[in-house]
Design an enzyme around this catalytic site. Structure first.
Site: not given
Length: 218
Positions: A53-56, A92
């Protein structure tokens, strides 16, 4: 009493199930918001992927207990599997830009026969920007666009040339719709598969882009 599946949901299920066949065991996969999040529900037996997930974090899993501090990139409740790891946004995007994501699955507003994608600016609506999509389409090793074939007004979303601002140029590898599966090649857009019950004539009628019909068309 028989419960009918809404046509729109049926189309999305068809798309998600077909996209799942593109994934390989051990792939690190980033899923866009909306339809792409359905893909893990259809993974073939023996195929396990690592969701990023690109938010981390990596290691997204099904939601067991909702935690307001644990959401995916679309702000939806998410879960994690054993071995998941959390990190800041900078790290990320180092993963994404550094080519460590094997596959990204994104929705699309428009895709064209040159492998261009436009998926962030909705005409008439205020949006803050394209977000991480611009990084994903250039950093991921394989870009799959999962979208319905036509707009709500019936127009083709697979065009000769995108008309909306591009998210990425020449980055798309595979397009999966409820009508067909296309691959973008050096020779052009290739129609590889028709979904069950769809004819070649229907695919041609609903696709603005010029495409080559694979000799192995399924």
């Amino acid at each position: 009493m028989v419960t009918l599946v809404p046509p729109q949901m049926a189309a999305k299920q068809i798309i998600a199930a077909r996209v799942a066949k593109e994934l390989k065991n051990g792939d690190v996969v980033n899923l866009g918001i909306g339809l792409p999040t359905m893909v893990p529900n259809y993974l073939p037996e023996g195929v396990n992927v690592i969701l990023q997930s690109e938010n981390g974090y990596v290691g997204l899993g099904p939601v067991t207990v909702e935690d307001p501090d644990l959401v995916n990139a679309g702000g939806q409740p998410a879960g994690v599997i054993p071995g998941a790891a959390f990190f800041d946004s900078g790290f990320s995007f180092e993963l994404i830009r550094g080519g460590h994501v094997d596959v990204t699955v994104l929705g699309g507003l428009e895709v064209d026969e040159h492998g261009n994608i436009a998926n962030w600016m909705v005409p008439g609506k205020m949006v803050p920007g394209m977000g991480g999509a611009m990084d994903l389409v250039t950093g991921a090793k394989k870009v799959i666009v999962a979208m319905e074939h036509c707009t709500k007004k019936g127009g083709s979303k697979i065009l000769e040339q995108c008309t909306l601002p591009l998210t990425g140029k020449g980055v798309v590898d595979v397009i999966v719709t409820e009508i067909a599966v296309f691959r973008v090649t050096k020779e052009g857009l290739v129609l590889e598969e028709l979904q069950e019950g769809v004819t070649l004539e229907e695919a041609k009628e609903k696709t603005e882009a010029t495409f080559i019909v694979s000799p192995n068309l399924v």
